[in-house]
Design an enzyme around this catalytic site. Structure first.
Site, PDB file in Angstrom:
ATOM      1  CD  GLU A  45      -7.723   6.585  22.146  1.00  0.00           C
ATOM      2  OE1 GLU A  45      -8.478   6.719  23.125  1.00  0.00           O
ATOM      3  OE2 GLU A  45      -6.504   6.427  22.257  1.00  0.00           O
TER       4      GLU A  45
ATOM      5  NE  ARG B  55      -4.418  11.029  26.847  1.00  0.00           N
ATOM      6  CZ  ARG B  55      -4.696  10.162  27.834  1.00  0.00           C
ATOM      7  NH1 ARG B  55      -4.394   8.892  27.696  1.00  0.00           N
ATOM      8  NH2 ARG B  55      -5.287  10.581  28.939  1.00  0.00           N
TER       9      ARG B  55
ATOM     10  CG  HIS C 285      -7.380   4.446  25.713  1.00  0.00           C
ATOM     11  ND1 HIS C 285      -7.286   5.788  25.427  1.00  0.00           N
ATOM     12  CD2 HIS C 285      -6.822   4.307  26.944  1.00  0.00           C
ATOM     13  CE1 HIS C 285      -6.710   6.424  26.435  1.00  0.00           C
ATOM     14  NE2 HIS C 285      -6.422   5.539  27.379  1.00  0.00           N
TER      15      HIS C 285
HETATM   16  C1  8YV Z   1      -8.269   5.620  31.066  1.00  0.00           C
HETATM   17  C2  8YV Z   1      -6.295   7.219  30.621  1.00  0.00           C
HETATM   18  O1  8YV Z   1      -8.534   4.801  29.979  1.00  0.00           O
HETATM   19  O2  8YV Z   1      -5.338   7.583  32.725  1.00  0.00           O
HETATM   20  C3  8YV Z   1      -5.600   8.035  31.628  1.00  0.00           C
HETATM   21  O3  8YV Z   1      -5.291   9.199  31.333  1.00  0.00           O
HETATM   22  O4  8YV Z   1      -6.410   7.595  29.498  1.00  0.00           O
HETATM   23  C4  8YV Z   1      -6.801   5.875  30.991  1.00  0.00           C
HETATM   24  O5  8YV Z   1      -6.295   5.380  32.155  1.00  0.00           O
HETATM   25  C5  8YV Z   1      -9.240   6.706  31.134  1.00  0.00           C
HETATM   26  O6  8YV Z   1      -8.917   7.728  31.971  1.00  0.00           O
HETATM   27  C6  8YV Z   1     -10.626   6.189  31.495  1.00  0.00           C
HETATM   28  O7  8YV Z   1     -11.446   6.799  30.671  1.00  0.00           O
END
Ligand code: 8YV
Length: 312
Positions: free
Chosen positions: A260, A231, A278
Site C-alpha cells: 500500500e 492485511r 484501506h
Molecule cells: C487503520 C489498521 O487503517 O487497525 C489496523 O491495524 O490497519 C486500520 O484500522 C490504521 O491503523 C490507521 O492507520
C-alpha cells in the site's frame, strides 16, 4: 517540560490537538528530510504514535534510544517487531474493540458490492452507458455460504452481520473457538471449497503470510469471491491477480494490499473486483474513538499507570 513524541501518520484534528496540548509532537510524515528529523529528535523522543499498517520500522526503533512506547492507532501489530520491543523494554499498545463494527461493516459492504455489482453499476451510470446497453446480472447475496478466516472480534462481527443475510457460516482458526457462530473447518482449502464468499479477518505478520495462496484460491473457484479486510500480506497477491485475470476466481473485494498504497495495475480494469484505499476503520466516529484510546494510552504511560490496551 512536555514529553516529546514522534507521529508517523496523520490523525484526526481533535486528536492531534489533544496530543499537541500534552506533548511536543514531531510529525515524521511531514518532514522534508526524514533522516534529518530522526537524527534531530533521537535524543529526546520517548514515544511513537503510528497506524496499524505503518507500524514502527526496525531502523527507526533502533535509532531512538529513549523510546518507551509505540502507541498503535489500530489493532494490527504486524508492522512492529514485538520480540524486539520486549527485548528493548518498549511498551506497545493498540485500540482493540472500537473499530470492530466498522471493519465488519466494510467486509459486508464489499461482499454486497461484488455480488450485486454496486461499484460497477455506479461506474456504468456515470459513464452514460445506461441508455445504450443492458447491465449484466449480479449474484444473490442473501443465503450464501460464507467462510471466515480468523474468528477474532472482527470475524465474529462479520458472522453476526452475515446472519442477518441468512448466510450459512463456517470458519477456520488455529483451533475451534468457543460459542462460535458457525461450523469449524480446520483445513483452509476445505473451507474455501465449501465457501461461496471467503472473508479474511485474520491477523497479519509471519504466521499468516501467503495463507491465501493458489490452492485456496483454486478451491474457491471461478464462482467464488474473496474479501480481504485484514492485511495484504495474508494473500499471495500475484496468485490472486493471476486468478482474477484468468477467470479462475469469480471476484474480490479488497481493502488491503501487499504494498500500500500501490495496487496491482491488472486489478484496475477488472469489473468483478472492488478496491478500497484501506479505509475499513476510517469513519469519523471510529477514528475519534481510536485516537482517544491512543491519547489515554500515552497519558497512562507517562503517569506510570497501567496501560489500557497493552500488547507488550
Ligand atoms: C487503520 C489498521 O487503517 O487497525 C489496523 O491495524 O490497519 C486500520 O484500522 C490504521 O491503523 C490507521 O492507520
Amino acid at each position: 517540560m512536555k514529553p516529546e513524541i514522534l507521529m508517523l501518520e496523520p490523525m484526526m484534528a481533535e486528536i492531534e490537538a489533544a496530543l499537541d496540548a500534552a506533548y511536543v509532537v514531531h510529525r515524521l510524515h511531514r518532514a522534508p528530510d526524514r533522516a534529518a528529523m530522526i537524527a534531530a529528535v533521537a535524543p529526546t523522543v520517548t514515544a511513537i504514535v503510528t497506524g496499524g499498517a505503518t507500524g514502527a520500522p526496525a531502523d527507526l526503533v533502533a535509532a531512538l534510544p529513549r523510546l518507551g512506547i509505540v502507541a498503535i492507532n489500530g489493532v494490527g501489530t504486524d508492522a512492529v517487531d514485538l520480540v524486539d520491543a520486549r527485548a528493548r523494554g518498549i511498551r506497545v499498545t493498540t485500540t482493540p474493540g472500537v473499530l470492530t463494527d466498522d471493519v465488519a461493516d466494510m467486509a459486508l459492504g464489499l461482499t454486497l458490492s461484488v455480488l450485486r455489482r454496486l461499484a460497477q453499476g455506479d461506474r456504468f451510470v456515470r459513464a452514460g452507458s445506461w441508455p445504450q446497453s443492458g447491465f449484466p446480472l449480479g449474484r444473490k447475496a442473501t443465503g450464501r455460504r460464507l467462510g471466515i478466516v480468523g474468528l477474532g472480534r472482527i470475524g465474529r462481527a462479520v458472522a453476526e452481520r452475515a446472519r442477518g443475510f441468512r448466510m450459512d457460516i463456517a470458519y477456520t482458526d488455529l483451533a475451534p473457538v468457543a460459542e462460535a457462530p458457525g461450523r469449524f473447518v480446520g483445513d483452509l482449502v476445505e473451507l474455501a471449497r465449501w465457501s461461496e464468499v471467503l472473508v479474511v479477518c485474520s491477523t497479519g505478520g509471519p504466521g499468516t503470510r501467503g495463507l491465501i495462496g493458489r490452492a485456496v484460491i483454486d478451491a474457491l473457484g471461478p464462482e467464488g469471491v474473496l474479501i480481504n479486510v485484514a492485511r495484504g500480506s495474508v494473500v499471495d497477491e500475484p496468485e490472486l491477480v493471476a486468478a482474477l485475470v484468468e477467470g479462475r476466481l469469480g471476484g474480490a473485494g479488497l481493502d488491503v494490499f501487499a504494498d500500500e498504497p500501490r495496487v496491482p495495475a491488472a486489478l484496475l480494469d477488472l469489473p468483478g473486483v472492488v478496491l478500497e484505499p484501506h479505509q475499513a476503520s476510517a469513519t469519523r466516529e471510529t477514528r475519534l474513538e481510536m485516537g482517544s484510546v491512543v491519547v489515554r494510552s500515552l497519558a497512562a504511560f507517562y503517569a506510570g499507570e497501567d496501560l489500557p490496551a497493552a500488547v507488550v
